[in-house]
Write a protein that holds these residues in place. Sequence first.
Motif, PDB file in Angstrom:
ATOM      1  N   VAL A 300      10.225 -41.549  71.698  1.00  0.00           N
ATOM      2  CA  VAL A 300       9.084 -41.361  70.801  1.00  0.00           C
ATOM      3  C   VAL A 300       7.812 -41.965  71.380  1.00  0.00           C
ATOM      4  O   VAL A 300       6.708 -41.449  71.163  1.00  0.00           O
ATOM      5  CB  VAL A 300       9.395 -41.966  69.419  1.00  0.00           C
ATOM      6  N   ASN A 301       7.936 -43.040  72.149  1.00  0.00           N
ATOM      7  CA  ASN A 301       6.753 -43.739  72.658  1.00  0.00           C
ATOM      8  C   ASN A 301       5.780 -42.830  73.416  1.00  0.00           C
ATOM      9  O   ASN A 301       4.579 -42.841  73.131  1.00  0.00           O
ATOM     10  CB  ASN A 301       7.200 -44.906  73.549  1.00  0.00           C
ATOM     11  N   PRO A 302       6.227 -42.019  74.374  1.00  0.00           N
ATOM     12  CA  PRO A 302       5.264 -41.165  75.079  1.00  0.00           C
ATOM     13  C   PRO A 302       4.577 -40.151  74.182  1.00  0.00           C
ATOM     14  O   PRO A 302       3.415 -39.807  74.405  1.00  0.00           O
ATOM     15  CB  PRO A 302       6.142 -40.459  76.131  1.00  0.00           C
ATOM     16  N   LEU A 303       5.281 -39.657  73.159  1.00  0.00           N
ATOM     17  CA  LEU A 303       4.651 -38.720  72.233  1.00  0.00           C
ATOM     18  C   LEU A 303       3.515 -39.393  71.482  1.00  0.00           C
ATOM     19  O   LEU A 303       2.482 -38.767  71.208  1.00  0.00           O
ATOM     20  CB  LEU A 303       5.697 -38.176  71.257  1.00  0.00           C
ATOM     21  N   LEU A 304       3.694 -40.655  71.138  1.00  0.00           N
ATOM     22  CA  LEU A 304       2.624 -41.376  70.463  1.00  0.00           C
ATOM     23  C   LEU A 304       1.426 -41.564  71.379  1.00  0.00           C
ATOM     24  O   LEU A 304       0.278 -41.502  70.941  1.00  0.00           O
ATOM     25  CB  LEU A 304       3.135 -42.736  69.978  1.00  0.00           C
ATOM     26  N   TYR A 305       1.663 -41.794  72.654  1.00  0.00           N
ATOM     27  CA  TYR A 305       0.537 -41.909  73.577  1.00  0.00           C
ATOM     28  C   TYR A 305      -0.240 -40.593  73.639  1.00  0.00           C
ATOM     29  O   TYR A 305      -1.471 -40.568  73.595  1.00  0.00           O
ATOM     30  CB  TYR A 305       1.022 -42.256  74.985  1.00  0.00           C
ATOM     31  N   ALA A 306       0.488 -39.495  73.759  1.00  0.00           N
ATOM     32  CA  ALA A 306      -0.164 -38.199  73.912  1.00  0.00           C
ATOM     33  C   ALA A 306      -0.948 -37.813  72.666  1.00  0.00           C
ATOM     34  O   ALA A 306      -2.002 -37.195  72.748  1.00  0.00           O
ATOM     35  CB  ALA A 306       0.870 -37.126  74.238  1.00  0.00           C
ATOM     36  N   GLU A 315      -6.667 -36.994  80.521  1.00  0.00           N
ATOM     37  CA  GLU A 315      -6.061 -36.963  81.857  1.00  0.00           C
ATOM     38  C   GLU A 315      -4.928 -35.950  81.931  1.00  0.00           C
ATOM     39  O   GLU A 315      -4.726 -35.309  82.967  1.00  0.00           O
ATOM     40  CB  GLU A 315      -5.557 -38.355  82.224  1.00  0.00           C
ATOM     41  N   LEU A 316      -4.196 -35.793  80.829  1.00  0.00           N
ATOM     42  CA  LEU A 316      -3.124 -34.795  80.807  1.00  0.00           C
ATOM     43  C   LEU A 316      -3.699 -33.387  80.952  1.00  0.00           C
ATOM     44  O   LEU A 316      -3.175 -32.562  81.715  1.00  0.00           O
ATOM     45  CB  LEU A 316      -2.336 -34.914  79.508  1.00  0.00           C
ATOM     46  N   CYS A 317      -4.793 -33.116  80.251  1.00  0.00           N
ATOM     47  CA  CYS A 317      -5.441 -31.804  80.373  1.00  0.00           C
ATOM     48  C   CYS A 317      -5.964 -31.583  81.788  1.00  0.00           C
ATOM     49  O   CYS A 317      -5.845 -30.480  82.340  1.00  0.00           O
ATOM     50  CB  CYS A 317      -6.575 -31.693  79.361  1.00  0.00           C
ATOM     51  N   MET A 319      -4.777 -32.897  84.530  1.00  0.00           N
ATOM     52  CA  MET A 319      -3.649 -32.693  85.422  1.00  0.00           C
ATOM     53  C   MET A 319      -3.113 -31.274  85.308  1.00  0.00           C
ATOM     54  O   MET A 319      -2.844 -30.617  86.321  1.00  0.00           O
ATOM     55  CB  MET A 319      -2.547 -33.711  85.108  1.00  0.00           C
ATOM     56  N   PHE A 320      -2.978 -30.763  84.074  1.00  0.00           N
ATOM     57  CA  PHE A 320      -2.532 -29.391  83.890  1.00  0.00           C
ATOM     58  C   PHE A 320      -3.537 -28.402  84.468  1.00  0.00           C
ATOM     59  O   PHE A 320      -3.156 -27.377  85.033  1.00  0.00           O
ATOM     60  CB  PHE A 320      -2.304 -29.105  82.408  1.00  0.00           C
ATOM     61  N   ARG A 321      -4.824 -28.714  84.330  1.00  0.00           N
ATOM     62  CA  ARG A 321      -5.843 -27.824  84.870  1.00  0.00           C
ATOM     63  C   ARG A 321      -5.760 -27.758  86.396  1.00  0.00           C
ATOM     64  O   ARG A 321      -5.874 -26.691  86.998  1.00  0.00           O
ATOM     65  CB  ARG A 321      -7.235 -28.300  84.437  1.00  0.00           C
ATOM     66  N   ARG A 322      -5.537 -28.932  87.022  1.00  0.00           N
ATOM     67  CA  ARG A 322      -5.401 -28.939  88.484  1.00  0.00           C
ATOM     68  C   ARG A 322      -4.165 -28.161  88.921  1.00  0.00           C
ATOM     69  O   ARG A 322      -4.197 -27.442  89.924  1.00  0.00           O
ATOM     70  CB  ARG A 322      -5.324 -30.380  88.985  1.00  0.00           C
ATOM     71  N   LEU A 323      -3.079 -28.314  88.163  1.00  0.00           N
ATOM     72  CA  LEU A 323      -1.868 -27.571  88.501  1.00  0.00           C
ATOM     73  C   LEU A 323      -2.082 -26.071  88.364  1.00  0.00           C
ATOM     74  O   LEU A 323      -1.619 -25.282  89.202  1.00  0.00           O
ATOM     75  CB  LEU A 323      -0.711 -28.023  87.605  1.00  0.00           C
ATOM     76  N   CYS A 324      -2.809 -25.657  87.300  1.00  0.00           N
ATOM     77  CA  CYS A 324      -3.084 -24.231  87.106  1.00  0.00           C
ATOM     78  C   CYS A 324      -3.961 -23.687  88.222  1.00  0.00           C
ATOM     79  O   CYS A 324      -3.727 -22.587  88.740  1.00  0.00           O
ATOM     80  CB  CYS A 324      -3.749 -24.015  85.752  1.00  0.00           C
ATOM     81  N   VAL A 325      -4.993 -24.465  88.613  1.00  0.00           N
ATOM     82  CA  VAL A 325      -5.872 -24.020  89.701  1.00  0.00           C
ATOM     83  C   VAL A 325      -5.087 -23.906  91.002  1.00  0.00           C
ATOM     84  O   VAL A 325      -5.236 -22.943  91.760  1.00  0.00           O
ATOM     85  CB  VAL A 325      -7.053 -25.002  89.850  1.00  0.00           C
ATOM     86  N   SER A 326      -4.230 -24.895  91.257  1.00  0.00           N
ATOM     87  CA  SER A 326      -3.420 -24.852  92.474  1.00  0.00           C
ATOM     88  C   SER A 326      -2.493 -23.641  92.471  1.00  0.00           C
ATOM     89  O   SER A 326      -2.331 -22.962  93.499  1.00  0.00           O
ATOM     90  CB  SER A 326      -2.612 -26.142  92.591  1.00  0.00           C
ATOM     91  N   TRP A 327      -1.903 -23.359  91.312  1.00  0.00           N
ATOM     92  CA  TRP A 327      -0.998 -22.208  91.224  1.00  0.00           C
ATOM     93  C   TRP A 327      -1.747 -20.899  91.419  1.00  0.00           C
ATOM     94  O   TRP A 327      -1.278 -19.996  92.106  1.00  0.00           O
ATOM     95  CB  TRP A 327      -0.314 -22.216  89.860  1.00  0.00           C
ATOM     96  N   ARG A 328      -2.950 -20.807  90.844  1.00  0.00           N
ATOM     97  CA  ARG A 328      -3.740 -19.588  91.023  1.00  0.00           C
ATOM     98  C   ARG A 328      -4.157 -19.408  92.466  1.00  0.00           C
ATOM     99  O   ARG A 328      -4.147 -18.284  93.002  1.00  0.00           O
ATOM    100  CB  ARG A 328      -4.975 -19.643  90.120  1.00  0.00           C
ATOM    101  N   CYS A 329      -4.559 -20.525  93.107  1.00  0.00           N
ATOM    102  CA  CYS A 329      -4.952 -20.425  94.516  1.00  0.00           C
ATOM    103  C   CYS A 329      -3.780 -19.986  95.375  1.00  0.00           C
ATOM    104  O   CYS A 329      -3.927 -19.186  96.294  1.00  0.00           O
ATOM    105  CB  CYS A 329      -5.478 -21.776  94.997  1.00  0.00           C
ATOM    106  N   ARG A 330      -2.585 -20.511  95.062  1.00  0.00           N
ATOM    107  CA  ARG A 330      -1.415 -20.124  95.833  1.00  0.00           C
ATOM    108  C   ARG A 330      -1.093 -18.643  95.635  1.00  0.00           C
ATOM    109  O   ARG A 330      -0.791 -17.932  96.592  1.00  0.00           O
ATOM    110  CB  ARG A 330      -0.232 -20.994  95.411  1.00  0.00           C
ATOM    111  N   CYS A 331      -1.162 -18.211  94.356  1.00  0.00           N
ATOM    112  CA  CYS A 331      -0.913 -16.789  94.089  1.00  0.00           C
ATOM    113  C   CYS A 331      -1.958 -15.910  94.757  1.00  0.00           C
ATOM    114  O   CYS A 331      -1.640 -14.852  95.307  1.00  0.00           O
ATOM    115  CB  CYS A 331      -0.899 -16.544  92.579  1.00  0.00           C
ATOM    116  N   GLY A 332      -3.232 -16.379  94.724  1.00  0.00           N
ATOM    117  CA  GLY A 332      -4.283 -15.612  95.376  1.00  0.00           C
ATOM    118  C   GLY A 332      -4.087 -15.533  96.874  1.00  0.00           C
ATOM    119  O   GLY A 332      -4.312 -14.488  97.497  1.00  0.00           O
ATOM    120  N   ALA A 333      -3.634 -16.641  97.469  1.00  0.00           N
ATOM    121  CA  ALA A 333      -3.383 -16.637  98.917  1.00  0.00           C
ATOM    122  C   ALA A 333      -2.240 -15.704  99.257  1.00  0.00           C
ATOM    123  O   ALA A 333      -2.281 -14.985 100.270  1.00  0.00           O
ATOM    124  CB  ALA A 333      -3.073 -18.063  99.386  1.00  0.00           C
ATOM    125  N   GLU A 334      -1.198 -15.696  98.412  1.00  0.00           N
ATOM    126  CA  GLU A 334      -0.081 -14.789  98.666  1.00  0.00           C
ATOM    127  C   GLU A 334      -0.517 -13.333  98.532  1.00  0.00           C
ATOM    128  O   GLU A 334      -0.135 -12.482  99.345  1.00  0.00           O
ATOM    129  CB  GLU A 334       1.060 -15.095  97.692  1.00  0.00           C
TER     130      GLU A 334
END
Length: 361
Positions: A300-306, A315-317, A319-334
């Motif tokens: 329960v503790n981490p849920l309370l932090y979030a 910071e969570l948003c 981090m997810f945004r960086r992951l999404c950008v990285s995934w899009r860049c990888r897909c675009g490169a492919e």
Amino acid sequence: MDTTENSLEATSSCLNDCSLAALAGNESLLKRYYVLNETERTAIGFILLVTGPVTLLDNVLVLGIICSSATLRRRPSYLFIASLALADAFASCFFTTSFLDFHLFQRPETQAAYLFKLGGVTMSFTASVGSLLLTALDRYLCIYQAPIYKVLMTRQRALLGLLALWTITLLISFLPLMGWSCNGELRCPCSDLFPYVDDRYLACWVSFILVVLLLIIVSYTLILWKAHQHEASVTGLQGQVRMRMDIHLARTLGLILVIMVGCWLPALSFMLADVSADLCPDQQRAFAFCSTLCLVNSSVNPLLYALRCRELRVELCRMFRRLCVSWRCRCGAEDQGREDRSNCSSSVDNEERKSRNWKTQ
């Protein structure tokens, strides 16, 4: 030479026989701790197999957020929260594996192996409670010594406090493994809840945890009282409540404390009863279920932090945004690579056609 080899084989055979005999003896001595029936084992197994992975993933996520942010890593408050998340992540691993091995699978194991696993569980929960105490003291200084807080609570002092906490925790948790335990026959003063654990050690550990909880309760009571005074003064001056971030965090951790006490109180009550009296199998079964609440608290503790801490949510948003950008860049490169390969293949086909036409001519 043959005599030496025969001697070594005889010694090895003797050691194997002794080990098997010891395991068989331990299995017969541990039978009074195997109190769960098939239905109860299935229920607890389901709880642990759901709660354990969730607890691990949640706390690893909190650690990832703090470690990936240079701003949060420099602040003592979030170092203590990271320590709490690390302890809860350890609890999800040690508690789940130890509980499943002992109560569900009932695997025969040596005294040292059992006490090592139990030491890991004790270490995890002791460090979790200790991290909450450091966090409470940090919030207390932040509110009551606000002008000199940054001088009193530096990053170096926070790291030294965490080092001291984990050192003391390791020492306390593995005392049974280092010798403070019952004899192999599980006679008095052994605990009725934990094999090979001396009642006196259990009494000392429970007393230590209760003192830590009392200090946390006192700290948060003073913090929340200061928050109430601050809210009343700001409301009178500005017409609306604008609470400072540290008081908002104090309320968050106060909620965490209430949940932690509610999850820990049943288990601690059974431990105190175990120290003062003999427990029947029904009480042992009830303790097995109550002890899973400690793991629920860690999940329960981490849920309370979030939900309550704005900076962690930001910071969570990110981090997810960086992951999404990285995934899009990888897909675009492919996609770009596939397009380049397609263009290259078309060029080769055109060159081959031209070559065939030229040869035909």
